[in-house]
Structure formats: structure tokens, C-alpha cells
Design an enzyme around this catalytic site. Structure first.
Site, PDB file in Angstrom:
ATOM      1  N   SER A  75      -4.387   8.071  -5.982  1.00 38.88           N
ATOM      2  CA  SER A  75      -5.045   9.334  -6.362  1.00 38.88           C
ATOM      3  C   SER A  75      -3.984  10.193  -7.044  1.00 38.88           C
ATOM      4  O   SER A  75      -3.191  10.852  -6.378  1.00 38.88           O
ATOM      5  CB  SER A  75      -5.602  10.038  -5.128  1.00 38.88           C
ATOM      6  OG  SER A  75      -6.458   9.176  -4.417  1.00 38.88           O
ATOM      7  N   LYS A 105     -11.976  11.731  -8.499  1.00 37.38           N
ATOM      8  CA  LYS A 105     -11.492  11.435  -7.141  1.00 37.38           C
ATOM      9  C   LYS A 105     -11.022  12.723  -6.445  1.00 37.38           C
ATOM     10  O   LYS A 105     -11.316  12.966  -5.270  1.00 37.38           O
ATOM     11  CB  LYS A 105     -10.358  10.410  -7.230  1.00 37.38           C
ATOM     12  CG  LYS A 105      -9.556  10.218  -5.964  1.00 37.38           C
ATOM     13  CD  LYS A 105     -10.379   9.682  -4.815  1.00 37.38           C
ATOM     14  CE  LYS A 105      -9.612   9.809  -3.507  1.00 37.38           C
ATOM     15  NZ  LYS A 105     -10.392   9.443  -2.350  1.00 37.38           N
ATOM     16  N   LYS A 149      -2.864  17.155  -1.110  1.00 38.25           N
ATOM     17  CA  LYS A 149      -2.446  16.842  -2.485  1.00 38.25           C
ATOM     18  C   LYS A 149      -3.672  16.766  -3.400  1.00 38.25           C
ATOM     19  O   LYS A 149      -3.702  17.364  -4.479  1.00 38.25           O
ATOM     20  CB  LYS A 149      -1.695  15.503  -2.502  1.00 38.25           C
ATOM     21  CG  LYS A 149      -1.491  14.902  -3.879  1.00 38.25           C
ATOM     22  CD  LYS A 149      -1.337  13.383  -3.842  1.00 38.25           C
ATOM     23  CE  LYS A 149      -2.541  12.669  -3.321  1.00 38.25           C
ATOM     24  NZ  LYS A 149      -2.563  11.226  -3.512  1.00 38.25           N
TER      25      LYS A 149
HETATM   26  P1  NAD Z   1       0.454   5.204   2.480  1.00 38.94           P
HETATM   27  O1  NAD Z   1       1.465   6.274   2.595  1.00 38.94           O
HETATM   28  O2  NAD Z   1      -0.077   4.542   3.704  1.00 38.94           O
HETATM   29  O3  NAD Z   1       0.982   4.031   1.506  1.00 38.94           O
HETATM   30  C1  NAD Z   1       1.794   4.259   0.390  1.00 38.94           C
HETATM   31  C2  NAD Z   1       2.782   3.103   0.301  1.00 38.94           C
HETATM   32  O4  NAD Z   1       3.590   3.279  -0.855  1.00 38.94           O
HETATM   33  C3  NAD Z   1       3.740   3.034   1.509  1.00 38.94           C
HETATM   34  O5  NAD Z   1       3.665   1.754   2.098  1.00 38.94           O
HETATM   35  C4  NAD Z   1       5.114   3.333   0.916  1.00 38.94           C
HETATM   36  O6  NAD Z   1       6.168   2.639   1.563  1.00 38.94           O
HETATM   37  C5  NAD Z   1       4.907   2.869  -0.518  1.00 38.94           C
HETATM   38  N1  NAD Z   1       5.860   3.481  -1.444  1.00 38.94           N
HETATM   39  C6  NAD Z   1       6.220   4.780  -1.544  1.00 38.94           C
HETATM   40  N2  NAD Z   1       7.111   4.943  -2.530  1.00 38.94           N
HETATM   41  C7  NAD Z   1       7.327   3.707  -3.064  1.00 38.94           C
HETATM   42  C8  NAD Z   1       8.139   3.231  -4.124  1.00 38.94           C
HETATM   43  N3  NAD Z   1       8.926   4.058  -4.837  1.00 38.94           N
HETATM   44  N4  NAD Z   1       8.128   1.904  -4.400  1.00 38.94           N
HETATM   45  C9  NAD Z   1       7.341   1.054  -3.680  1.00 38.94           C
HETATM   46  N5  NAD Z   1       6.547   1.458  -2.665  1.00 38.94           N
HETATM   47  C10 NAD Z   1       6.536   2.772  -2.372  1.00 38.94           C
HETATM   48  O7  NAD Z   1      -0.739   5.838   1.622  1.00 38.94           O
HETATM   49  P2  NAD Z   1      -2.254   5.316   1.532  1.00 38.94           P
HETATM   50  O8  NAD Z   1      -3.049   6.038   2.565  1.00 38.94           O
HETATM   51  O9  NAD Z   1      -2.270   3.850   1.437  1.00 38.94           O
HETATM   52  O10 NAD Z   1      -2.649   5.979   0.127  1.00 38.94           O
HETATM   53  C11 NAD Z   1      -2.230   5.422  -1.102  1.00 38.94           C
HETATM   54  C12 NAD Z   1      -2.956   6.179  -2.222  1.00 38.94           C
HETATM   55  O11 NAD Z   1      -4.370   6.034  -2.048  1.00 38.94           O
HETATM   56  C13 NAD Z   1      -2.690   7.687  -2.206  1.00 38.94           C
HETATM   57  O12 NAD Z   1      -2.636   8.141  -3.531  1.00 38.94           O
HETATM   58  C14 NAD Z   1      -3.889   8.259  -1.448  1.00 38.94           C
HETATM   59  O13 NAD Z   1      -4.137   9.599  -1.790  1.00 38.94           O
HETATM   60  C15 NAD Z   1      -4.997   7.305  -1.882  1.00 38.94           C
HETATM   61  N6  NAD Z   1      -6.117   7.109  -0.950  1.00 38.94           N
HETATM   62  C16 NAD Z   1      -5.916   6.956   0.406  1.00 38.94           C
HETATM   63  C17 NAD Z   1      -7.022   6.728   1.231  1.00 38.94           C
HETATM   64  C18 NAD Z   1      -6.875   6.516   2.730  1.00 38.94           C
HETATM   65  O14 NAD Z   1      -7.901   6.539   3.435  1.00 38.94           O
HETATM   66  N7  NAD Z   1      -5.690   6.316   3.268  1.00 38.94           N
HETATM   67  C19 NAD Z   1      -8.313   6.672   0.690  1.00 38.94           C
HETATM   68  C20 NAD Z   1      -8.463   6.793  -0.683  1.00 38.94           C
HETATM   69  C21 NAD Z   1      -7.373   7.014  -1.502  1.00 38.94           C
END
Ligand code: NAD
Length: 290
Positions: free
Chosen positions: A97, A172, A241
């Protein structure tokens, strides 16, 4: 495209179950995450643990990003050299997102400077939807590029075409503005009812058959608040965010949005008072303590 090699960067709460579905559908998935444990988990489920982001980019026909925010997406693509390593025939799909204005600029830079294409395909449906392959995927970008991504995206959920690149990211953020605001007002209504002496289950049962019914009463309150688990897998910081992205969009289109502003203010206050890793459903508990 059964033997498409999919690069997958960002194996967190959402990325890991999505990558696993792609592995289970027969694709080669080479993933990378800053967290080494995530790489071990991917490998234990049949994926390939990449050594770094450029190695993942080198082999990818489709490169999916599922990262926390635009800062990290830009860092990975530009600063860490992914853009230089992706082949011109490959396609980058940002399912994070991200901020729409930044996505638009990034797509232009990738095209002009690196001859690489990017589409945006953020999702809704949470961890549960990621596991089940029932996400709603809001897809912005050029028609031909979107068509190429379709066989992969369909494994993850239902695609909704939103328009040009960055329109998925815009929609989104608007979805999450709604989701966050109705979770907060649902929580206020539930706490009023509780203090008045009405049973929580009775309120949810009645409202879910009445005009106040919404995702917060059907899903978030019953599953994460009443159970006091607060473990939806979506962080409060990530929700905030997205709300700020929606608020900024309102500024850009010159619309006054007082309810949005108030909602962002309250979610910001909760973010300051709760732990940095709090789940977004903790807003429900927080609103009852005020
Ligand atoms: P999360 O924090 O669980 O996962 C993010 C991952 O990215 C982590 O495993 C982290 O180690 C990795 N990461 C961070 N910086 C990095 C880098 N420089 N290189 C490689 N890996 C890196 O977050 P999430 O909940 O999985 O969300 C991911 C995206 O999806 C976000 O943008 C969030 O807003 C969106 N989203 C989340 C949900 C939800 O229910 N969790 C639902 C819809 C959308």
C-alpha cells in the site's frame, strides 16, 4: 504461465502467505526479506531463498513487492539496484500500500531510465484473505502489462481494474480510510452500549441484522476485540500510514474533509499511546479507555 519465475520481496504477514500460494500453484518463487527467519520459512514451504534483492530481480519474470511503504519500495528498487537487474521483459508489481503520487513518479523513472514496467496492485482482505487466495486486488496500470500479470494475480484473489498506474494505490488508501473510521465509530458505539448496560453479543447480533452492519461489526469486533486477541496481523502504524495517504489525496484534489481529519487525528493519538507494534484492532480497546 505455469513456469513463470516469480520474484517476491517482502515476506511479512501478507507476503508470506501470498508467496506460499504461488508456490502451491506450481510457480518457482524466489523470495527475499530483510528478516532471515522469513527466508527459512519460505524455503521450508518449497520456495527459494534469495541471497539479496538483486539476485531475486535477476531471475524474475514477474517481480512482486509486498513492503511496508513507499520509502522502502523506492529504496529496494532504486537505491539497492533492483531496477538495473530486472530484465526489460519482466514486470514489477507493487502490491504494497504505497503513496500514489510516488508510485506514478516511480513508474515514470523506471520506464524512462531503466526501461522497466511497473503496475500497482494493492490488496484488501487481510491475512485471512492472503491465506485463502480471496484478496481483492486493486490494479492500476497499462492494459497490456496488467494482462501479463493476470495469471499470477488471479491465484491471489479477485482483480478489480482501477485505471492508470497509481489508481490502485489511491483506491486502497480510500478503502482503509473507511475501514479505520468505521472501526473507530463502531468501537465508540459499542462502548456507549456497554456502559449503558447492553450485552456485547446482543449488540453485535442486533447490529449485524440492522442498518449499522459493517465489516467492523461482522468481522473485527467478533474476531479480534470480543476475543481480546487483537491479532488481525495488520499493524496500527500501517493503517495510519494509509489514512494519511487518503488525507493527502484529499488535499491534492482540493477537498475539505473534516471527518477524515478528525479520524486521522484520533488514530495518530492512539499510535502515540500504544506500542509501536500494536495491531490496528487495538484502537477498539483504546477508544473505550478515554
Ligand atoms: P509486515 O511488516 O508484516 O511485512 C513487511 C515485510 O517487509 C517484513 O517481513 C520486513 O522484514 C520486510 N522488509 C522491510 N524492509 C525490507 C527491505 N528493505 N528489504 C526486504 N524486506 C524488507 O507488513 P504486512 O502486514 O505484510 O504489510 C505489507 C504491505 O501490505 C503494507 O504496505 C501494508 O500496508 C499492506 N497490507 C497489509 C495488510 C495486512 O492485513 N497485514 C492488508 C492489506 C495490505
Amino acid at each position: 504461465m505455469p513456469d513463470t519465475t516469480i520474484g517476491f520481496i517482502g515476506l511479512g504477514n501478507m507476503g508470506m502467505p501470498m508467496a506460499r500460494r504461488l508456490v502451491e500453484s506450481g510457480h518457482t518463487v524466489r523470495g527475499f526479506d530483510a528478516n532471515a527467519t522469513a527466508l527459512e520459512v519460505l524455503a521450508s514451504h518449497g520456495g527459494v531463498a534469495g541471497g539479496d534483492v538483486t539476485e531475486v530481480a535477476d531471475c524474475a519474470d514477474v517481480l512482486i513487492l509486498m513492503l511496508p511503504n513507499s520509502d522502502i519500495v523506492e529504496k529496494v528498487l532504486i537505491d539497492e539496484g533492483v531496477a538495473q537487474h530486472v530484465s526489460p521483459e519482466a514486470l514489477i508489481v507493487d502490491m504494497s500500500s504505497s503513496v500514489p503520487g510516488r508510485t506514478r513518479a516511480l513508474a515514470e523513472t523506471l520506464e524512462d531510465k531503466y526501461q522497466v514496467r511497473l503496475i500497482d496492485a494493492p490488496v484488501s482482505g487481510g491475512v485471512k484473505g492472503a491465506v485463502a487466495g480471496t484478496l481483492t486486488i486493486m490494479v492500476g496500470g497499462d492494459d497490456a502489462a496488467v494482462k501479463e500479470a493476470e495469471p499470477v494475480l488471479q491465484i491471489l484473489g479477485r482483480m478489480v481494474r482501477t485505471g492508470a498506474v497509481a489508481s490502485g494505490h489511491a483506491l486502497k488508501a480510500l478503502n482503509n480510510l473507511l475501514s479505520a473510521t468505521h472501526l473507530l465509530v463502531t468501537s465508540e458505539a459499542m462502548h456507549i452500549g456497554r456502559r449503558f448496560g447492553i450485552d456485547t453479543e446482543v449488540m453485535l447480533d442486533a447490529i449485524n441484522g440492522a442498518s449499522g452492519r459493517i465489516g467492523s461489526t461482522e468481522n473485527k469486533w467478533p474476531n479480534f476485540v470480543v476475543s481480546e486477541t487483537y491479532d488481525s496481523g495488520f499493524a496500527l502504524q500501517l493503517m495510519l500510514k494509509d489514512m494519511r495517504i487518503a488525507q493527502q489525496l484529499a488535499r491534492e484534489v482540493n477537498l475539505s474533509v473534516p471527518l477524515t481529519d478528525r479520524s486521522v487525528e484520533l488514530w495518530s493519538a492512539a499510535a502515540q499511546e500504544l506500542s509501536p507494534t500494536a495491531d490496528h484492532t487495538e484502537i477498539a480497546r483504546w477508544s473505550g479507555l478515554r
